[in-house]
Design an enzyme around this catalytic site. Sequence first.
Site, mmCIF file in Angstrom:
data_model
loop_
_atom_site.group_PDB
_atom_site.id
_atom_site.type_symbol
_atom_site.label_atom_id
_atom_site.label_comp_id
_atom_site.label_asym_id
_atom_site.label_seq_id
_atom_site.Cartn_x
_atom_site.Cartn_y
_atom_site.Cartn_z
ATOM 1 N N HIS A 130 53.380 15.972 62.013
ATOM 2 C CA HIS A 130 52.884 14.723 61.418
ATOM 3 C C HIS A 130 51.662 14.989 60.532
ATOM 4 O O HIS A 130 51.536 14.427 59.445
ATOM 5 C CB HIS A 130 52.469 13.735 62.517
ATOM 6 C CG HIS A 130 53.581 13.251 63.398
ATOM 7 N ND1 HIS A 130 53.523 13.285 64.773
ATOM 8 C CD2 HIS A 130 54.796 12.712 63.086
ATOM 9 C CE1 HIS A 130 54.634 12.781 65.279
ATOM 10 N NE2 HIS A 130 55.424 12.433 64.281
ATOM 11 N N LYS A 164 59.218 -0.417 74.225
ATOM 12 C CA LYS A 164 59.221 0.990 74.648
ATOM 13 C C LYS A 164 58.050 1.224 75.578
ATOM 14 O O LYS A 164 57.045 0.517 75.505
ATOM 15 C CB LYS A 164 59.075 1.896 73.427
ATOM 16 C CG LYS A 164 60.377 2.250 72.753
ATOM 17 C CD LYS A 164 60.155 3.405 71.810
ATOM 18 C CE LYS A 164 61.394 3.742 70.986
ATOM 19 N NZ LYS A 164 61.107 4.740 69.960
ATOM 20 N N SER A 194 57.917 14.754 68.802
ATOM 21 C CA SER A 194 57.027 14.276 69.877
ATOM 22 C C SER A 194 57.765 14.318 71.217
ATOM 23 O O SER A 194 57.183 14.643 72.253
ATOM 24 C CB SER A 194 56.575 12.842 69.590
ATOM 25 O OG SER A 194 55.851 12.791 68.399
ATOM 26 N N ARG A 227 63.348 16.688 58.744
ATOM 27 C CA ARG A 227 63.258 18.054 59.278
ATOM 28 C C ARG A 227 64.556 18.804 59.084
ATOM 29 O O ARG A 227 64.576 19.986 58.789
ATOM 30 C CB ARG A 227 62.926 18.008 60.780
ATOM 31 C CG ARG A 227 61.532 17.531 61.081
ATOM 32 C CD ARG A 227 61.409 17.142 62.514
ATOM 33 N NE ARG A 227 62.310 16.026 62.819
ATOM 34 C CZ ARG A 227 62.294 15.334 63.929
ATOM 35 N NH1 ARG A 227 61.458 15.657 64.891
ATOM 36 N NH2 ARG A 227 63.120 14.336 64.121
HETATM 37 O O1 PNS Z 1 58.319 7.861 64.715
HETATM 38 P P1 PNS Z 1 59.511 6.966 64.732
HETATM 39 O O2 PNS Z 1 59.677 6.359 66.108
HETATM 40 O O3 PNS Z 1 60.737 7.650 64.227
HETATM 41 O O4 PNS Z 1 59.187 5.746 63.719
HETATM 42 C C1 PNS Z 1 60.101 4.695 63.569
HETATM 43 C C2 PNS Z 1 59.482 3.529 62.783
HETATM 44 C C3 PNS Z 1 58.174 3.079 63.394
HETATM 45 C C4 PNS Z 1 59.235 3.964 61.352
HETATM 46 C C5 PNS Z 1 60.528 2.381 62.785
HETATM 47 O O5 PNS Z 1 60.939 2.140 64.094
HETATM 48 C C6 PNS Z 1 59.994 1.074 62.200
HETATM 49 O O6 PNS Z 1 59.756 0.985 61.023
HETATM 50 N N1 PNS Z 1 59.811 0.056 63.053
HETATM 51 C C7 PNS Z 1 59.317 -1.239 62.647
HETATM 52 C C8 PNS Z 1 60.419 -2.292 62.675
HETATM 53 C C9 PNS Z 1 61.184 -2.338 61.367
HETATM 54 O O7 PNS Z 1 60.646 -2.512 60.302
HETATM 55 N N2 PNS Z 1 62.537 -2.190 61.455
HETATM 56 C C10 PNS Z 1 63.395 -2.261 60.298
HETATM 57 C C11 PNS Z 1 63.556 -0.920 59.597
HETATM 58 S S1 PNS Z 1 64.922 -0.100 60.257
#
Ligand code: PNS
Length: 161
Positions: free
Chosen positions: A17, A41, A127, A89
Amino acid sequence: MIRAILPGSFDPLTNGHVDLALRALKMFDEVVVAVLINSQKRPLFSVEERMHFISESIDNPKVSCVSFEGLLVDFAKKMGAKVLIRGLRAVSDFEYECQMAMMNRDLAPEIETAFLMPKSSYSFLSSRMVKEVASLRGDVSHLVPPVVLHALHQRFGADRS
Ligand code: PNS
Protein backbone atom coordinates in the site's frame (compact mmCIF):
# COMPACT_ATOMS: atom_id res chain seq x y z
CA MET A 1 -4.36 20.36 -9.18
CA ILE A 2 -5.35 16.70 -9.36
CA ARG A 3 -6.32 14.97 -6.15
CA ALA A 4 -6.41 11.17 -6.19
CA ILE A 5 -7.98 8.80 -3.70
CA LEU A 6 -6.34 5.53 -2.68
CA PRO A 7 -9.24 3.65 -1.08
CA GLY A 8 -9.16 0.42 0.84
CA SER A 9 -9.69 -1.49 4.04
CA PHE A 10 -6.01 -1.29 5.02
CA ASP A 11 -6.48 -3.97 7.69
CA PRO A 12 -3.57 -3.56 8.11
CA LEU A 13 -1.47 -1.28 5.91
CA THR A 14 1.28 -3.19 4.07
CA ASN A 15 4.44 -2.08 2.30
CA GLY A 16 2.52 -2.72 -0.93
CA HIS A 17 0.00 0.00 0.00
CA VAL A 18 2.82 2.41 0.89
CA ASP A 19 4.50 1.65 -2.44
CA LEU A 20 1.25 2.45 -4.30
CA ALA A 21 0.72 5.73 -2.44
CA LEU A 22 4.27 6.87 -3.28
CA ARG A 23 3.89 5.83 -6.92
CA ALA A 24 0.59 7.74 -7.13
CA LEU A 25 2.34 10.86 -5.82
CA LYS A 26 4.58 10.86 -8.89
CA MET A 27 1.47 11.26 -11.06
CA PHE A 28 -0.94 13.32 -8.97
CA ASP A 29 -0.61 16.43 -6.84
CA GLU A 30 -2.29 15.04 -3.73
CA VAL A 31 -3.15 11.56 -2.54
CA VAL A 32 -5.89 10.93 0.00
CA VAL A 33 -5.66 7.48 1.57
CA ALA A 34 -9.29 6.62 2.31
CA VAL A 35 -10.03 3.98 4.94
CA LEU A 36 -13.38 2.26 4.56
CA ILE A 37 -15.59 2.06 7.66
CA ASN A 38 -17.52 -1.13 7.04
CA SER A 39 -19.88 -2.07 9.86
CA GLN A 40 -20.57 -5.44 8.19
CA LYS A 41 -16.97 -6.62 8.49
CA ARG A 42 -15.07 -7.35 11.66
CA PRO A 43 -11.59 -5.96 11.00
CA LEU A 44 -8.58 -6.91 13.10
CA PHE A 45 -7.73 -3.24 13.68
CA SER A 46 -10.10 -0.36 14.41
CA VAL A 47 -10.45 2.50 11.94
CA GLU A 48 -8.45 4.71 14.33
CA GLU A 49 -5.63 2.16 14.49
CA ARG A 50 -5.60 1.74 10.71
CA MET A 51 -5.45 5.51 10.21
CA HIS A 52 -2.65 5.76 12.76
CA PHE A 53 -0.64 3.15 10.83
CA ILE A 54 -1.03 5.21 7.66
CA SER A 55 -0.11 8.58 9.15
CA GLU A 56 2.90 7.06 10.94
CA SER A 57 4.15 5.25 7.85
CA ILE A 58 3.68 7.83 5.09
CA ASP A 59 5.39 11.05 6.02
CA ASN A 60 4.60 13.37 3.12
CA PRO A 61 2.63 16.64 3.21
CA LYS A 62 0.90 15.68 -0.04
CA VAL A 63 -0.54 12.52 1.47
CA SER A 64 -3.47 12.66 3.89
CA CYS A 65 -5.62 10.03 5.50
CA VAL A 66 -9.41 10.14 5.91
CA SER A 67 -12.02 7.52 6.79
CA PHE A 68 -15.23 7.16 4.83
CA GLU A 69 -18.56 5.36 4.83
CA GLY A 70 -20.97 4.73 1.98
CA LEU A 71 -20.20 4.95 -1.71
CA LEU A 72 -16.61 5.61 -2.69
CA VAL A 73 -17.63 7.88 -5.58
CA ASP A 74 -19.73 10.06 -3.24
CA PHE A 75 -16.72 10.40 -0.97
CA ALA A 76 -14.50 11.23 -3.96
CA LYS A 77 -16.92 13.96 -5.08
CA LYS A 78 -17.03 15.38 -1.55
CA MET A 79 -13.23 15.50 -1.53
CA GLY A 80 -13.05 17.07 -5.01
CA ALA A 81 -11.06 14.08 -6.29
CA LYS A 82 -11.22 13.05 -9.95
CA VAL A 83 -9.13 9.89 -9.75
CA LEU A 84 -9.40 6.62 -7.83
CA ILE A 85 -6.21 4.60 -7.52
CA ARG A 86 -6.27 0.84 -7.26
CA GLY A 87 -3.40 -1.61 -7.24
CA LEU A 88 -3.19 -4.53 -9.65
CA ARG A 89 -0.87 -7.24 -8.37
CA ALA A 90 -1.70 -10.07 -10.73
CA VAL A 91 -4.21 -11.13 -13.35
CA SER A 92 -6.33 -12.59 -10.56
CA ASP A 93 -7.03 -9.06 -9.29
CA PHE A 94 -8.28 -7.94 -12.67
CA GLU A 95 -11.83 -9.27 -12.73
CA TYR A 96 -12.90 -7.81 -9.39
CA GLU A 97 -11.07 -4.54 -10.03
CA CYS A 98 -12.58 -4.22 -13.48
CA GLN A 99 -16.10 -4.77 -12.12
CA MET A 100 -15.53 -2.21 -9.41
CA ALA A 101 -14.09 0.36 -11.83
CA MET A 102 -17.00 -0.10 -14.23
CA MET A 103 -19.57 0.20 -11.43
CA ASN A 104 -17.88 3.35 -10.17
CA ARG A 105 -17.83 4.75 -13.73
CA ASP A 106 -21.53 3.95 -14.09
CA LEU A 107 -22.23 5.83 -10.86
CA ALA A 108 -19.90 8.77 -11.59
CA PRO A 109 -18.64 9.00 -15.20
CA GLU A 110 -16.50 12.06 -14.37
CA ILE A 111 -14.30 10.03 -12.02
CA GLU A 112 -11.57 7.83 -13.50
CA THR A 113 -9.94 4.75 -11.97
CA ALA A 114 -6.18 4.47 -12.47
CA PHE A 115 -4.47 1.12 -11.89
CA LEU A 116 -0.91 0.98 -10.64
CA MET A 117 1.31 -2.05 -10.26
CA PRO A 118 3.30 -2.36 -7.05
CA LYS A 119 6.97 -3.22 -6.83
CA SER A 120 7.33 -6.83 -7.98
CA SER A 121 8.52 -8.00 -4.56
CA TYR A 122 5.07 -7.01 -3.21
CA SER A 123 3.08 -8.63 -5.99
CA PHE A 124 2.04 -11.52 -3.73
CA LEU A 125 1.34 -9.37 -0.70
CA SER A 126 -2.11 -8.88 0.84
CA SER A 127 -3.37 -7.72 4.24
CA ARG A 128 -5.20 -11.04 4.59
CA MET A 129 -2.00 -13.07 4.17
CA VAL A 130 -0.05 -10.78 6.48
CA LYS A 131 -2.66 -11.37 9.20
CA GLU A 132 -2.61 -15.11 8.66
CA VAL A 133 1.19 -15.39 8.72
CA ALA A 134 1.51 -13.04 11.73
CA SER A 135 -1.18 -14.98 13.63
CA LEU A 136 0.93 -18.13 13.11
CA ARG A 137 4.03 -16.25 14.29
CA GLY A 138 5.67 -16.13 10.86
CA ASP A 139 8.04 -13.30 10.00
CA VAL A 140 6.32 -10.40 8.21
CA SER A 141 8.88 -7.75 9.17
CA HIS A 142 9.86 -7.12 5.54
CA LEU A 143 6.24 -6.79 4.43
CA VAL A 144 4.73 -4.17 6.73
CA PRO A 145 5.84 -0.82 8.18
CA PRO A 146 7.38 -0.93 11.71
CA VAL A 147 4.27 0.51 13.42
CA VAL A 148 2.15 -2.28 11.90
CA LEU A 149 4.69 -4.95 12.85
CA HIS A 150 4.61 -3.72 16.43
CA ALA A 151 0.79 -3.84 16.49
CA LEU A 152 0.78 -7.36 14.99
CA HIS A 153 3.29 -8.53 17.60
CA GLN A 154 1.07 -7.07 20.33
CA ARG A 155 -1.94 -8.99 18.96
CA PHE A 156 -0.31 -12.28 18.15
CA GLY A 157 3.11 -12.31 19.84
CA ALA A 158 6.51 -11.79 18.23
CA ASP A 159 7.60 -14.02 15.36
CA ARG A 160 9.88 -17.03 15.84
CA SER A 161 12.97 -15.54 14.16
O1 PNS B 1 -8.89 -2.90 0.27
P1 PNS B 1 -10.18 -3.36 -0.31
O2 PNS B 1 -11.01 -4.05 0.76
O3 PNS B 1 -9.99 -4.18 -1.54
O4 PNS B 1 -11.00 -2.03 -0.75
C1 PNS B 1 -12.29 -2.14 -1.27
C2 PNS B 1 -12.97 -0.76 -1.36
C3 PNS B 1 -12.94 -0.04 -0.03
C4 PNS B 1 -12.26 0.08 -2.40
C5 PNS B 1 -14.43 -1.02 -1.83
O5 PNS B 1 -15.01 -1.98 -1.01
C6 PNS B 1 -15.30 0.24 -1.79
O6 PNS B 1 -15.11 1.14 -2.56
N1 PNS B 1 -16.28 0.27 -0.87
C7 PNS B 1 -17.18 1.39 -0.72
C8 PNS B 1 -18.58 1.05 -1.21
C9 PNS B 1 -18.73 1.32 -2.70
O7 PNS B 1 -18.51 2.40 -3.19
N2 PNS B 1 -19.16 0.27 -3.46
C10 PNS B 1 -19.40 0.40 -4.88
C11 PNS B 1 -18.15 0.16 -5.71
S1 PNS B 1 -18.06 -1.52 -6.12
